[in-house]
Design an enzyme around this catalytic site. Structure first.
Site, PDB file in Angstrom:
ATOM      1  N   ASP A 419     -61.980-172.703 -13.660  1.00  0.00           N
ATOM      2  CA  ASP A 419     -62.640-171.815 -14.622  1.00  0.00           C
ATOM      3  C   ASP A 419     -64.051-172.342 -14.904  1.00  0.00           C
ATOM      4  O   ASP A 419     -64.404-173.444 -14.506  1.00  0.00           O
ATOM      5  CB  ASP A 419     -61.786-171.813 -15.905  1.00  0.00           C
ATOM      6  CG  ASP A 419     -62.245-170.761 -16.914  1.00  0.00           C
ATOM      7  OD1 ASP A 419     -62.920-169.796 -16.524  1.00  0.00           O
ATOM      8  OD2 ASP A 419     -61.909-170.920 -18.109  1.00  0.00           O
ATOM      9  N   GLU A 422     -69.457-171.117 -13.236  1.00  0.00           N
ATOM     10  CA  GLU A 422     -70.681-170.346 -12.874  1.00  0.00           C
ATOM     11  C   GLU A 422     -71.884-171.282 -12.687  1.00  0.00           C
ATOM     12  O   GLU A 422     -72.736-170.950 -11.866  1.00  0.00           O
ATOM     13  CB  GLU A 422     -70.968-169.306 -13.965  1.00  0.00           C
ATOM     14  CG  GLU A 422     -69.933-168.193 -14.018  1.00  0.00           C
ATOM     15  CD  GLU A 422     -68.585-168.661 -14.564  1.00  0.00           C
ATOM     16  OE1 GLU A 422     -68.596-169.573 -15.409  1.00  0.00           O
ATOM     17  OE2 GLU A 422     -67.551-168.146 -14.126  1.00  0.00           O
ATOM     18  N   ASP A 493     -62.974-162.531 -17.712  1.00  0.00           N
ATOM     19  CA  ASP A 493     -62.600-162.093 -19.061  1.00  0.00           C
ATOM     20  C   ASP A 493     -62.806-160.604 -19.295  1.00  0.00           C
ATOM     21  O   ASP A 493     -63.800-160.180 -19.881  1.00  0.00           O
ATOM     22  CB  ASP A 493     -63.394-162.894 -20.102  1.00  0.00           C
ATOM     23  CG  ASP A 493     -63.051-164.359 -20.027  1.00  0.00           C
ATOM     24  OD1 ASP A 493     -62.058-164.709 -19.346  1.00  0.00           O
ATOM     25  OD2 ASP A 493     -63.764-165.169 -20.642  1.00  0.00           O
TER      26      ASP A 493
END
Ligand code: MIG
Length: 765
Positions: A419, A422, A493
């Site tokens: 997770d 980015e 999300d």
């Protein structure tokens, strides 16, 4: 920028060009990579190819600057139209201004360089733009102007697909996007320019034929796909090279096969990964998560995996276990194992700054974290507070990170969920000039951002491959082209809102068209509070998504299937059961994807590209080539407008025969997701069971529908890499109106105990 073409030079499979007054050191070139793939390259950076998506022999050759002998190049000659470069399947013509036009073998144009000038912005004055921007109208300035860019002509009928996880409709024509991996917790809307993933690959479907463009530039890139003008599309980048692959093909499928020939294919996963996964951020203790496992079994819901979100870690420190709340991790996980439930643990890249914490100390000592331009370790903030960023572009860091996976493997985990890669940060974005490594040289964040998640996934994959001996199960949020070799993905999300179940279909389809086949949304939605109806509809959609995971955010209404009352619980059971029946079908599709790059979940247009009615179909999809799913994605809807493409179809629930090329309305009460099976199809199924585990698949059921058809069925141990040495069975199955013939193409694995053929017809269902 380039003027009159003055000379060309053939070196191996590459053709270099010179233009009047063109700078000596810039030598644009076109290379025949294969019979139907050309690379167009301008080395603005002066560093040659630096591809991170194309690996193996081809990638290494490109990066080293080496050429092949003539390769796939058949001929090069100067003709009236320009320099004509031929392979056995395609022709590229290069002319003044470094315009490159592509034609198929018959001389039909596939894609032409745009001839006119680019329109100038929105036509607004500088002052007007400034004023508009004050109120936040960022788009006022129009599409971004950059130096590294390519403008190509659009035909009236062109449709554009792919581009990864971008928001909005299936067909990307008329829209503009950016590639910059972004974690934005606001509910995503159609007008978002970028999301978590950067996959700068698009497929263009023409009236006749199709082609693909893969712009292999992992800096920030821009795609204007006919927003600025109906006549052209533009792709470009702030920096780096003009480096794109033109992938010709007969149809969308062959373009996809070409793209995955370059960037790699999603490999076989373990069979259990296709089962049902339960997750939530906010299972705060060992006790709570054990209850989830027990409830799952109590309610007779098949389930193969429970995800451990950041709550299991000690103060959000990666590769640690919270012994207070989550007790003895090994014990928890082995008890789960006894129940047939596997654990996937989350790992973020951010490493907590803390004296004495081994991961931090080791990384500091070895210089494994990103630095400021002054050489200090760069610190930002994520869950554990002050945190530092592993420099995954450095091969040594990847080896280190791969070894760290041992902690999870020893604990008994079965996969890792990456997770925040980015990478995300709480105290503002990472500055462009933070110093990372690109394999063998320092490179700024600006250049490394879009491949941060890719490199992290690669490290995780290598670790799990080496230390678990099984097919690594990695799930990632951020990635780049080529990540499919290492990881599966989820769409990040989303929210429990109706617009997000609607967006899921085109998003999953386009991800599949971008090489990432094993993909899913958070079933029920991550943020916001789910309702019983929305959950029922989403479990129906999830049932047909490769990654089938119920997940939701801390603080939101609990979202396990039993949280919404008896009706929704039994609907959930019905679809989770169906999923377990369909496991061998999914598995066959996974195998097909590994061999060809064709994804498991497909937009209708991939199967029926001549059909005008499916080019913009956003609320139906194909699971493989034989099953059409038409999920209900509207609140309150108890019927659905269905479109079936050409051919005969059978209603999965009733057996009703339907003629294709027509629209009709089917009733869709809350427990019905409309499903249609193609005439002649054979659907392989397993009996329902509570989990895949190590169960031996002794019974294979073949459901044969009326009509003529054939398919391939694949079987192996569902776990490790032995299949690559031939330990698998492959069956050729043909169906003549219910008369089913089974032959073996390959025998290398134990046989099924029994194969049961069930003939379906409108009379016998
Ligand atoms: O937003 O680890 O997308 O799936 O549950 C907080 C907590 C960080 C974001 C992921 C989400 C996960 C959550 N994470």
């Amino acid at each position: 920028m380039f003027k009159k073409l003055t000379e060309y030079q053939v070196e191996g499979a590459r053709v270099y060009f010179r233009f009047e007054k063109n700078r000596e050191n810039i030598r644009p070139c076109v290379e025949a990579i294969s019979e139907d793939i050309f690379n167009v390259f301008i080395d603005y950076s002066g560093m040659g190819h630096r591809t991170r998506s194309i690996e193996g022999e081809l990638g290494e050759r490109l990066n080293s600057g080496e050429n092949t002998d003539q390769g796939k190049l058949e001929s090069v000659s100067w003709e009236e139209s320009g320099v004509v470069i031929r392979t056995s399947k395609m022709t590229a013509i290069v002319s003044d201004g470094f315009r490159v036009d592509f034609y198929d073998k018959e001389g039909m144009p596939l894609s032409l360089a745009y001839q006119g000038a680019r329109k100038s912005g929105t036509g607004l004055s500088k002052e007007a733009v400034e004023l508009l921007e004050k109120e936040g109208h960022a788009a006022a300035a129009g599409s971004k102007r950059v130096n590294v860019q390519e403008i190509r002509a659009l035909d009236k009928s062109d449709c554009i697909y792919g581009l990864g996880d971008k928001m909005g409709c299936l067909n990307k024509r008329h829209y503009a996007y950016e590639m910059w991996n972004t974690d934005n917790p606001d509910p995503q809307e159609d007008n978002f320019k970028s999301l978590y993933k950067s996959i700068p690959f698009m497929l263009v479907l023409k009236e006749k034929g199709a082609y693909g463009i893969f712009f292999d530039n992992h800096n920030k890139t821009y795609f204007d796909l006919g927003k600025e003008s109906e006549d052209y599309y533009v792709f470009g980048a702030d920096s780096g090279n003009l480096d794109y692959y033109f992938i010709g093909g007969k149809n969308l499928k062959s373009v996809l096969t070409g793209y995955t020939y370059l960037t790699g294919r999603a490999p076989m996963q373990q069979l259990w990964t296709l089962g049902f996964h339960q997750s939530r951020w906010g299972y705060e203790s060992e006790k709570e998560i054990r209850t989830i496992a027990q409830e799952m079994r109590k309610h007779e819901l098949p389930c193969d995996c429970i995800h451990f979100d950041i709550d299991y870690m000690d103060h959000y420190k990666v590769f640690t276990w919270n012994k207070e709340t989550y007790k003895d991790g090994k014990k928890v996980l082995s008890d789960f194992k006894d129940m047939g439930i596997k654990a996937v643990t989350i790992i973020d890249p951010g490493v907590k700054v803390e004296k004495g914490y081994d991961v931090y100390e080791e990384g500091i000592k070895e210089g494994y974290f990103a630095k400021t331009p002054d050489g200090e370790v760069y610190v930002n903030e994520v869950w554990p507070g002050d945190a530092v960023y592993p420099d995954f572009g450095n091969p040594k860091v990847r080896i280190w990170w791969a070894e760290k996976q041992k902690f999870l493997i020893d604990m008994g985990a079965a996969g890792v969920w990456n997770d925040m890669n980015e990478p995300a940060s709480f105290r503002g974005p990472l500055p462009d000039d933070v110093v990372f490594t690109d394999e063998d040289r320092p490179a700024p964040h600006l250049e490394m951002h879009n491949i941060y998640g890719h490199n992290m996934a690669k490290a995780a994959y290598e670790g799990w491959k080496k230390f678990s001996g099984k097919r690594p199960f990695v799930i990632t949020r951020a990635c780049y082209s080529g990540s499919q070799k290492y990881t599966t993905g989820w769409t990040g999300d989303n929210h429990s809102i109706w617009s997000h179940i609607r967006m899921a279909v085109p998003q999953l389809c386009n991800l599949g068209l971008s090489g990432l086949s094993f993909i899913g949304t958070d079933v029920g939605g991550f943020g916001s509070d789910c309702t019983p109806e929305l959950f029922a509809r989403w479990i129906q959609l999830g049932c047909f998504s490769p990654l089938f995971r119920d997940h939701c955010a801390k603080g939101c209404k609990p979202q396990e299937p039993w949280q919404f009352g008896e009706e929704v619980l039994s609907i959930s059971r019905k679809y989770i059961n169906l999923r377990y029946e369909l496991l061998p079908y999914f598995y066959d599709l996974m195998r097909e994807c590994e061999l060809t790059g064709i994804p498991m979940i497909r937009p209708l247009v991939l199967e029926f590209e001549k059909d005008e009615n499916v080019k913009n179909r956003n609320d139906e999809f194909m699971l493989g080539d034989r099953i059409l799913i038409s999920p209900v994605v509207e609140q309150g809807a108890r019927e659905k407008l269905i479109y079936l493409p050409k051919g005969k179809w059978y209603d999965y629930w009733t057996g009703e025969e339907k003629e294709g090329e027509q629209f009709f309305v089917r009733s869709a009460p809350l427990d019905v997701c409309p499903i249609y099976v193609k005439a002649g199809a054979v659907i392989p199924k397993y009996p329902v069971r509570m989990y895949v585990g190590n169960d031996k698949d002794d019974l294979l059921i073949l459901e044969a529908y009326p009509g003529e058809g054939d398919c391939t069925h694949y079987q192996d141990n569902g776990e490790d890499f032995r299949y690559q040495e031939g330990a698998y069975n492959e069956y050729r199955i043909t169906n003549h109106n219910g008369m089913v013939k089974i032959e073996k193409n390959h025998q290398g694995y134990r046989e099924y105990g029994q194969i049961l053929v069930k003939t379906k017809s409108k009379y016998k269902f």
